[in-house]
Enzyme design. Structure first.
Site, mmCIF file in Angstrom:
data_model
loop_
_atom_site.group_PDB
_atom_site.id
_atom_site.type_symbol
_atom_site.label_atom_id
_atom_site.label_comp_id
_atom_site.label_asym_id
_atom_site.label_seq_id
_atom_site.Cartn_x
_atom_site.Cartn_y
_atom_site.Cartn_z
ATOM 1 N N LYS A 18 -38.301 2.437 20.836
ATOM 2 C CA LYS A 18 -38.592 1.291 21.987
ATOM 3 C C LYS A 18 -37.456 0.265 22.666
ATOM 4 O O LYS A 18 -36.638 0.926 22.133
ATOM 5 C CB LYS A 18 -39.144 0.554 20.401
ATOM 6 N N GLU B 143 -48.211 3.735 15.349
ATOM 7 C CA GLU B 143 -47.312 4.058 15.043
ATOM 8 C C GLU B 143 -46.693 3.360 13.993
ATOM 9 O O GLU B 143 -47.485 3.540 13.330
ATOM 10 C CB GLU B 143 -46.727 2.440 15.793
ATOM 11 N N CYS C 14 -46.151 -0.583 20.072
ATOM 12 C CA CYS C 14 -46.968 -1.811 20.104
ATOM 13 C C CYS C 14 -46.817 -2.939 20.727
ATOM 14 O O CYS C 14 -47.059 -2.740 21.813
ATOM 15 C CB CYS C 14 -45.821 -2.548 18.397
#
Length: 492
Positions: free
Chosen positions: A326, A266, A375
């Site tokens: 995300k 990321e 994440c």
């Protein structure tokens, strides 16, 4: 009023969490709180004990956030002093206690004047009221599943095999049954029952672990390269994006393996580079490598003036084939929850406030399908579950864990990959900037991890799986049933 028991209970439970002390503590650490709560006579006393237990639990579990908020982030982004970070940690822990107050609410129903309390009703009330609290931790803008009881057992492979049927809540319920029996059994028999029950459980765990089959790396497996970039946050968050590129350019030149896919972490860059010279160089590197790439950096929709935390999927020609944005963003760092109330905390913004994505993107690789999440999305089981429902045959997470100086933080983050792998019976790969980068098989066995805080690449062979588990299909129904049982055992 004994207020020490819930504090001790919370601390012991926190010490059982991944990377802290001993997971063995989890089988009896909650018992002092359950005992103390059940022996409370007044409403405010029960409320106080829930607060003391949950606050000490989350504080002990997340202690590693203190240096992150008071030192690491302030030194890099320089927008607030360290003492503000520490005070914010105390407030963050307070916010994370909110779901646990369902135990107090249900307790007010259970401990009504007409209630006849007995061993059986105490056990079932305690188990399902606490289970309801862990379910509520998955919902809302402050959702965070760290500190769940099941986390303590991420390395106990035999116990994990309940996950394809119930998810982690099934493991939590097992832990709570043991703790409740210890809490409410007559004192003279407590040690005997604890030894018999816990000993039997570990025997079962050993037998199941030994009986699990080995994974056959068949012809359908795909070969995946991972690259742990180990770029310091000071370089990543500098104004010069070329600094970040220089840190990875040597690997790009040296890596000539014949894998099908290269996965980078990321936020390899912290701004949208699609229109830059760097991105054109990366596209040429993709062509030379003759493999597809996953690379993470923020993207901007200029027309809508929206920012996204994104994972870009580049094909062998260097073209952007898909972009995953995300969906589950981190409060305060990536979006500002309840802006009218928490506007004062906007200084925690790392780069931009992002817009959440709305598509569970599935990517194609040599006629196989996989998905990538970003994440702390691994903390939320519905993310992986929805990817699998959309056809993902293995799962990937990319992360930037460079903020964390304590290995406990890295272990707690990586442990969630283990749960997501077993729940859905999918191989799970996590690729991080500083670690932990590794691969977990569908039974929850950690196949390999790379050294943390190291510039390193590795190849993994990933089996392809297509069947959906019971939990993948019916997780929402399981959740509703447990909430109904929590209310039922509070009333009957």
């Amino acid at each position: 009023m004994n207020i020490l028991l819930p504090i001790i209970s919370g601390i012991l439970t926190g010490l059982a969490m991944p990377g802290n002390l001993f997971s063995f503590l989890i089988w009896f650490s909650v018992a002092p709180f359950l005992y103390s709560f059940s022996h409370s006579k007044r409403t405010l006393e029960r409320l106080l004990k829930v607060f003391l237990y949950s606050y000490s639990l989350m504080f002990t579990t997340l202690w590693w956030e203190i240096p992150v908020l008071s030192k690491n982030i302030p030194e890099v982004i320089n927008t607030f002093p360290g003492y503000i970070g520490f005070l914010s940690f105390l407030l963050m822990v307070l916010i994370l206690t909110l779901p646990y107050y369902i135990i107090w609410f249900l307790g007010e129903l259970y401990f009504r004047k007409s209630r006849v309390v007995n061993f059986k009703s105490q056990v079932f009330f305690s188990v399902f009221s606490y289970a309801a609290a862990e379910i509520l931790k998955e919902f809302g803008d402050f959702a965070f599943t760290g500190g769940n009881l099941s986390d303590a057992l991420y390395q106990h492979i035999g116990f994990l095999q309940v996950l394809p049927f119930t998810g982690t809540i099934g493991l939590t319920i097992l832990i709570l049954f043991v703790n409740s029996i210890i809490a409410f059994i007559p004192e003279r028999e407590r040690v005997k029952y604890a030894v018999i029950i816990i000993g039997s459980l570990y025997l079962v765990n050993f037998v199941i672990t030994e009986k699990l089959p080995l994974i056959n790396i068949n012809k359908n497996a795909v070969k995946v390269s991972v690259f742990q970039t180990n770029v310091p946050q000071e370089i990543k968050y500098s104004d010069n994006t070329w600094n970040s590129y220089v840190e990875i350019s040597n690997y790009l030149q040296e890596n000539n393996d014949k894998s099908d896919l290269l996965i980078l972490p990321e936020a390899v860059f912290i701004k949208d580079i699609r229109s830059s010279e760097i991105f054109r160089i990366i596209q040429e590197a993709v062509k030379i490598s003759n493999k597809n790439w996953i690379i993470g950096f923020p993207t901007v929709n200029s027309e809508k003036r929206e920012f996204y935390n994104s994972a870009l999927y580049l094909n062998k020609n260097g073209q952007i084939e898909e972009i995953y944005n995300k969906i589950r963003l981190m409060p305060f760092a990536e979006f500002l929850p309840y802006e009218n109330i928490f506007r004062v905390f906007s200084f925690f913004k790392l780069v931009n406030y992002y817009t959440p994505g709305n598509k569970y993107t599935v990517l194609n690789l040599k006629d196989n399908k996989f998905s990538v999440q970003i994440c702390f999305e691994t903390y939320f089981p519905e993310i992986s579950r929805n990817f699998v429902k959309n056809g993902a045959q293995f799962l990937v997470a990319i992360s930037n864990d460079g903020w964390f100086s304590q290995k406990t933080a890295l272990i707690q983050h990586f442990s969630k990959s283990v749960f997501r792998a077993v729940e859905n019976r999918r191989t799970f790969i996590q690729v991080s900037n500083t670690g932990i980068t590794g691969i977990v098989d569908k039974y929850g066995r950690i196949v390999e991890t790379l050294p943390t805080k190291t510039y390193i690449g590795q190849n993994f062979y990933v089996p392809i799986e297509s069947k959906e588990t019971f939990y993948t299909k019916y997780a929402d129904i399981i959740t509703v049933i447990i909430l109904i049982l929590a209310l039922t055992f509070s009333l009957i």
